[in-house]
Design a protein around this motif. Structure first.
Motif, PDB file in Angstrom:
ATOM      1  N   ASN A  40       2.655  -3.666 -23.852  1.00 28.62           N
ATOM      2  CA  ASN A  40       3.231  -4.896 -23.390  1.00 28.62           C
ATOM      3  C   ASN A  40       4.414  -5.125 -24.066  1.00 28.62           C
ATOM      4  N   ILE A  41       5.443  -4.249 -23.865  1.00 29.89           N
ATOM      5  CA  ILE A  41       6.565  -4.162 -24.862  1.00 29.89           C
ATOM      6  C   ILE A  41       7.471  -5.597 -24.583  1.00 29.89           C
ATOM      7  N   LYS A  72       8.234   6.435 -24.542  1.00 27.18           N
ATOM      8  CA  LYS A  72       9.209   6.604 -23.217  1.00 27.18           C
ATOM      9  C   LYS A  72       9.357   5.073 -22.641  1.00 27.18           C
ATOM     10  N   LEU A  73       8.118   4.281 -22.516  1.00 28.15           N
ATOM     11  CA  LEU A  73       8.165   3.119 -21.989  1.00 28.15           C
ATOM     12  C   LEU A  73       9.031   2.084 -22.887  1.00 28.15           C
ATOM     13  N   TRP A  74       9.109   2.299 -24.235  1.00 29.44           N
ATOM     14  CA  TRP A  74       9.873   1.648 -25.024  1.00 29.44           C
ATOM     15  C   TRP A  74      11.397   1.817 -24.489  1.00 29.44           C
ATOM     16  N   ILE A  75      11.656   2.904 -24.329  1.00 22.25           N
ATOM     17  CA  ILE A  75      13.059   3.420 -23.919  1.00 22.25           C
ATOM     18  C   ILE A  75      13.416   2.698 -22.407  1.00 22.25           C
ATOM     19  N   ASP A  76      12.366   2.766 -21.457  1.00 22.51           N
ATOM     20  CA  ASP A  76      12.650   2.370 -20.116  1.00 22.51           C
ATOM     21  C   ASP A  76      12.815   0.844 -20.418  1.00 22.51           C
ATOM     22  N   VAL A  78      13.599  -1.430 -23.114  1.00 23.51           N
ATOM     23  CA  VAL A  78      14.534  -1.627 -23.872  1.00 23.51           C
ATOM     24  C   VAL A  78      15.913  -1.457 -23.672  1.00 23.51           C
ATOM     25  N   LEU A  79      16.345  -0.369 -23.207  1.00 22.92           N
ATOM     26  CA  LEU A  79      17.689   0.200 -22.979  1.00 22.92           C
ATOM     27  C   LEU A  79      17.953  -0.441 -21.492  1.00 22.92           C
ATOM     28  N   GLU A  80      18.081  -1.600 -21.529  1.00 26.66           N
ATOM     29  CA  GLU A  80      18.306  -2.342 -20.151  1.00 26.66           C
ATOM     30  C   GLU A  80      19.823  -2.075 -19.713  1.00 26.66           C
TER      31      GLU A  80
END
Ligand SMILES: Cc1cc2nc3c(=O)[nH]c(=O)nc-3n(C[C@H](O)[C@H](O)[C@H](O)COP(=O)(O)O)c2cc1C
Length: 177
Positions: A40-41, A72-76, A78-80
């Motif tokens: 749950n980032i 991969k989820l972190w990139i998805d 955080v990089l909004e």
């Protein structure tokens, strides 16, 4: 540094590299699997943490030619759009991105003739283009190949090298974009 290893306690390479990195005063290590066991980032907290960094290191073991799922989820997450790219999406522009990864496969197996059929860098294309879209400077990746074949001395040598690279950042940067 964003560190992502699903089983860090069982790691031989990444754990040692991490232990070297945490000794560098200018480096802040963020262990994703430790911090987000429930996946749950917190995107806003991650974005705030990134704001002050000049260099973003992504350190992870290669899994199926790619990133571990939480990275991969972190990139998805955080990089909004509108933050990392798109209109006014310049939060990461000008920062360096350094991919540091390990493989089970030997260096020679990452070639057209080898079992993996491509140079390792070919598998980094999505990440490289992600950096480009966000206006980041892509640093030459550091890939530690053939981890099962590395003994304790070799791992110590690579960890020392890694610590030195981090300590000497940004003196070793040449424009590679
Ligand atoms: C699910 C999974 C997928 C993997 N996929 C690859 C791969 O695509 N290419 C490769 O060379 N090694 C692959 N490996 C091996 C890991 O990259 C290797 O065990 C790791 O880099 C060793 O680092 P560590 O000691 O920090 O765990 C995979 C391992 C696992 C568990």
């Amino acid at each position: 540094m964003i560190y992502a290893h699903p089983h860090s306690r069982r790691s031989s390479a990444n754990r040692r590299l991490l232990e070297a990195a945490v000794t560098v005063p200018s480096v802040t290590v963020h262990d994703l699997y430790e911090h987000y066991p429930d996946f749950n980032i917190d995107a806003q907290a991650e974005q705030r943490a990134l704001q002050t960094a000049d260099l973003l290191v992504l350190q992870y073991p290669t899994h199926w030619y790619s990133l571990p799922p939480l990275l991969k989820l972190w990139i998805d997450t955080v990089l909004e759009y509108g933050w990392a790219y798109g209109p006014n999406g310049t939060a990461l522009a000008g920062k360096h991105l350094w991919c540091v990864t390990t493989t089970g496969g030997l260096r020679d197996s990452y070639s057209v003739e080898g079992i993996h059929g491509h140079a390792y860098e070919d598998f980094l294309l999505p990440l490289r283009q992600t950096a480009r879209l966000c206006g980041m400077s892509w640093l030459p990746p550091w890939v530690l190949h053939g981890v099962p074949h590395l003994d304790t001395d070799a791992l110590l040598t690579w960890s020392t090298h890694y610590r030195d690279q981090l300590t000497r950042y940004p003196t070793w940067i040449t424009d590679s974009n």
